[in-house]
Design a protein around this motif. Structure first.
Motif, PDB file in Angstrom:
ATOM      1  N   GLU A  67       7.067 -64.073   7.826  1.00  8.39           N
ATOM      2  CA  GLU A  67       7.288 -64.126   6.378  1.00  8.39           C
ATOM      3  C   GLU A  67       7.647 -62.750   5.833  1.00  8.39           C
ATOM      4  O   GLU A  67       7.336 -61.725   6.471  1.00  8.39           O
ATOM      5  CB  GLU A  67       6.003 -64.603   5.692  1.00  8.39           C
ATOM      6  CG  GLU A  67       5.656 -66.049   6.017  1.00  8.39           C
ATOM      7  CD  GLU A  67       6.753 -66.987   5.547  1.00  8.39           C
ATOM      8  OE1 GLU A  67       7.543 -67.449   6.398  1.00  8.39           O
ATOM      9  OE2 GLU A  67       6.848 -67.210   4.331  1.00  8.39           O
ATOM     10  N   TYR A  68       8.217 -62.716   4.621  1.00  9.59           N
ATOM     11  CA  TYR A  68       8.444 -61.440   3.927  1.00  9.59           C
ATOM     12  C   TYR A  68       7.125 -60.695   3.775  1.00  9.59           C
ATOM     13  O   TYR A  68       6.083 -61.307   3.491  1.00  9.59           O
ATOM     14  CB  TYR A  68       8.960 -61.696   2.505  1.00  9.59           C
ATOM     15  CG  TYR A  68      10.406 -62.088   2.389  1.00  9.59           C
ATOM     16  CD1 TYR A  68      10.786 -63.165   1.586  1.00  9.59           C
ATOM     17  CD2 TYR A  68      11.406 -61.378   3.047  1.00  9.59           C
ATOM     18  CE1 TYR A  68      12.112 -63.520   1.451  1.00  9.59           C
ATOM     19  CE2 TYR A  68      12.739 -61.718   2.916  1.00  9.59           C
ATOM     20  CZ  TYR A  68      13.096 -62.795   2.108  1.00  9.59           C
ATOM     21  OH  TYR A  68      14.403 -63.140   1.977  1.00  9.59           O
ATOM     22  N   LEU A  69       7.181 -59.370   3.926  1.00  2.28           N
ATOM     23  CA  LEU A  69       6.041 -58.553   3.519  1.00  2.28           C
ATOM     24  C   LEU A  69       6.127 -58.336   2.006  1.00  2.28           C
ATOM     25  O   LEU A  69       7.201 -58.511   1.430  1.00  2.28           O
ATOM     26  CB  LEU A  69       6.108 -57.186   4.226  1.00  2.28           C
ATOM     27  CG  LEU A  69       5.731 -57.156   5.713  1.00  2.28           C
ATOM     28  CD1 LEU A  69       5.842 -55.730   6.246  1.00  2.28           C
ATOM     29  CD2 LEU A  69       4.315 -57.690   5.932  1.00  2.28           C
ATOM     30  N   PRO A  70       5.019 -57.930   1.370  1.00  2.00           N
ATOM     31  CA  PRO A  70       5.108 -57.522  -0.039  1.00  2.00           C
ATOM     32  C   PRO A  70       6.090 -56.344  -0.165  1.00  2.00           C
ATOM     33  O   PRO A  70       6.389 -55.677   0.835  1.00  2.00           O
ATOM     34  CB  PRO A  70       3.684 -57.078  -0.380  1.00  2.00           C
ATOM     35  CG  PRO A  70       2.812 -57.739   0.635  1.00  2.00           C
ATOM     36  CD  PRO A  70       3.628 -57.865   1.872  1.00  2.00           C
ATOM     37  N   ILE A  71       6.572 -56.088  -1.359  1.00  2.00           N
ATOM     38  CA  ILE A  71       7.568 -55.016  -1.566  1.00  2.00           C
ATOM     39  C   ILE A  71       7.090 -53.694  -0.969  1.00  2.00           C
ATOM     40  O   ILE A  71       7.848 -52.974  -0.332  1.00  2.00           O
ATOM     41  CB  ILE A  71       7.848 -54.841  -3.080  1.00  2.00           C
ATOM     42  CG1 ILE A  71       8.504 -56.101  -3.639  1.00  2.00           C
ATOM     43  CG2 ILE A  71       8.704 -53.603  -3.350  1.00  2.00           C
ATOM     44  CD1 ILE A  71       8.655 -56.104  -5.155  1.00  2.00           C
ATOM     45  N   LEU A  72       5.796 -53.385  -1.149  1.00  2.00           N
ATOM     46  CA  LEU A  72       5.289 -52.092  -0.666  1.00  2.00           C
ATOM     47  C   LEU A  72       4.749 -52.181   0.753  1.00  2.00           C
ATOM     48  O   LEU A  72       4.155 -51.230   1.257  1.00  2.00           O
ATOM     49  CB  LEU A  72       4.218 -51.541  -1.621  1.00  2.00           C
ATOM     50  CG  LEU A  72       4.724 -51.214  -3.026  1.00  2.00           C
ATOM     51  CD1 LEU A  72       3.640 -50.531  -3.844  1.00  2.00           C
ATOM     52  CD2 LEU A  72       5.980 -50.343  -2.986  1.00  2.00           C
ATOM     53  N   GLY A  73       4.972 -53.315   1.428  1.00  2.00           N
ATOM     54  CA  GLY A  73       4.696 -53.382   2.855  1.00  2.00           C
ATOM     55  C   GLY A  73       3.362 -54.007   3.208  1.00  2.00           C
ATOM     56  O   GLY A  73       2.672 -54.590   2.375  1.00  2.00           O
ATOM     57  N   LEU A  74       2.982 -53.814   4.475  1.00  2.00           N
ATOM     58  CA  LEU A  74       1.779 -54.430   5.054  1.00  2.00           C
ATOM     59  C   LEU A  74       0.557 -53.660   4.547  1.00  2.00           C
ATOM     60  O   LEU A  74       0.407 -52.470   4.849  1.00  2.00           O
ATOM     61  CB  LEU A  74       1.897 -54.339   6.578  1.00  2.00           C
ATOM     62  CG  LEU A  74       0.893 -55.055   7.451  1.00  2.00           C
ATOM     63  CD1 LEU A  74       0.919 -56.568   7.209  1.00  2.00           C
ATOM     64  CD2 LEU A  74       1.167 -54.748   8.921  1.00  2.00           C
TER      65      LEU A  74
END
Ligand SMILES: Cc1ncc(COP(=O)(O)O)c(CN[C@](O)(C(=O)O)[C@@H](O)C(=O)O)c1O
Length: 401
Positions: A67-74
């Motif tokens: 899945e996509y990570l959040p904009i600021l990452g893991l």
């Protein structure tokens, strides 16, 4: 006719272009000492054992999705990465004053920090050391800042021009941004002593300058992750604000996975929260969100004590091999009676030796000895092995006599 019929042929990158030239060379004795990429004693790139273990765990974990990570990452990668540079007991972390964005390795993290500063910080001048990594001025200029230099390297002593550094930073406009290599300065391999770092910190804080650390080699300079983080931790301990770009390209060998982070240490948790929200607005229209695989490898290693300890052993092994190459090269030049003082080869630290060879000597070594390095005379010690040291020493000897 093409709409790009008149587009110009761009020059090769001064660093990555060295590998392009090396790859075209058919000589059996060619040697690539250009790009800062670690090679084993056998001259091969390496995937750390601990990385292979972490990847195996990821592959075998059926719950892992793409899945996509959040904009600021893991999220756990970000927390663990900030902790790696700031220290587990960092007050900035305990007080929740750090905004972290997973970035596309060091370069991407520098770029996101630059664009954030261009958008939200009143001063757009950034002072960078002379010399510095060739890509720095381009990242900062294209990201919207204007670049000035501060004296850093003294060719006469092949050491730090500390007085020049202090003079130039004292003359900087208050509030200006200052780029600092956290450890293992590229290309010179010359770092300030801890006492000099303390003087730099006092000057920067007294003038209200904004430090931007670039940490691409944590653990590679001394072999210790904590020792190499000391300068950054000195600044953060004083409660002031700073930017920190981190990369796992070298110290975890994740070059092509493009794994890094940008951390902004703020004065309060409230500011950090709002800074974090604005970081999302920089990243979303740039690449939307970062790649999941490399960050998952790092998080898997950093959150497991056994894997972390294994990583520190492998990292020290790489650092020690580089230090050993320094000694072997100095001995080889000494035994050849190569004219000049070559002691800087063992005094400098990190991946590179700033040899002091000039552009035509570099050209001579490439043409006559098939030895590839950047035109400023920088050689990546990580590209050397006991087998190839004699060939390099022969080339350097011929170049200077
Ligand atoms: C000081 C510094 N900062 C940031 C980076 C960016 O690294 P990455 O984006 O891959 O995390 C490098 C890498 N510089 C090189 O090692 C070099 O100078 O040879 C090489 O990787 C490069 O890209 O030029 C560096 O030397």
């Amino acid at each position: 006719e093409s709409v790009f019929a008149n587009i110009a042929q761009a020059p090769e990158d001064p660093i990555l272009g060295v590998t392009v030239a090396y790859n075209k060379d058919t000589s059996p004795v060619k040697l690539n000492l250009g790009v800062g990429a670690y090679r084993t004693e056998e001259g091969k790139p390496v995937v750390l054992n601990v990385v292979r273990k972490a990847e195996q765990m990821l592959v075998n974990d059926p719950s892992r999705v793409k899945e996509y990570l959040p904009i600021l990452g893991l999220a756990d990668f970000n927390k663990l990465t900030a902790k790696l540079i700031l220290g587990a007991d960092s007050p900035a972390i305990q007080e929740d004053r750090v905004a972290t964005a997973q970035g596309l390795s060091g370069t991407g993290s520098l770029r996101v920090g630059t664009e954030f500063l261009a958008r939200h910080y009143h001063e757009h001048t950034i002072y960078i050391p002379q010399p510095t990594w060739g890509n720095h001025p381009k990242v900062f200029t294209l990201g919207g800042l204007s670049v000035k230099s501060y004296r850093y390297y003294d060719p006469a002593t092949r050491g730090l021009d500390f007085q020049g550094l202090l003079k130039d930073l004292s003359a900087a406009s208050s509030g200006a941004i200052v780029l600092l290599h956290a450890c293992a300065h590229n290309p010179t391999g010359v770092d300030p002593t801890l006492e000099q770092w303390e003087q730099i910190r006092q000057l920067i804080r007294s003038k209200g300058l904004l430090p931007f650390f670039d940490s691409a080699y944590q653990g590679f300079a001394s072999g210790s992750l904590d020792a190499d983080a000391q300068p950054v931790r000195m600044f953060v301990a004083d409660g002031g604000e700073c930017f920190i770009a981190q990369s796992y390209a070298k110290n975890m060998g994740l070059y092509g996975e493009r794994v890094g982070a940008l951390s902004i240490v703020c004065k309060t948790a409230d500011v950090a929260k709002r800074v974090e929200s604005q970081l999302k607005l920089v990243v979303r229209p740039m690449y939307s969100n970062p790649p999941i695989h490399g960050a998952s490898i790092v998080a898997t290693i950093l959150k497991d004590k056994a894997l972390y300890d294994e990583w520190t052993v492998e990292l020290k092994g790489m650092a020690d091999r580089i230090i050993n190459m320094r000694k072997q090269l100095l001995d080889a030049l000494t035994s050849r009676g190569t004219p000049g003082d070559w002691s800087h080869i063992v005094k400098q630290i990190g991946m590179f030796t700033f040899t002091g060879l000039n552009a035509e000597q570099v050209k001579f070594m490439t043409e006559k000895y098939h030895i590839y390095m950047t035109s400023d005379g920088r050689i990546s010690m990580a590209g050397l092995s006991s087998q190839t040291v004699p060939h390099l020493a022969d080339g350097m000897h011929a170049a200077v006599t």
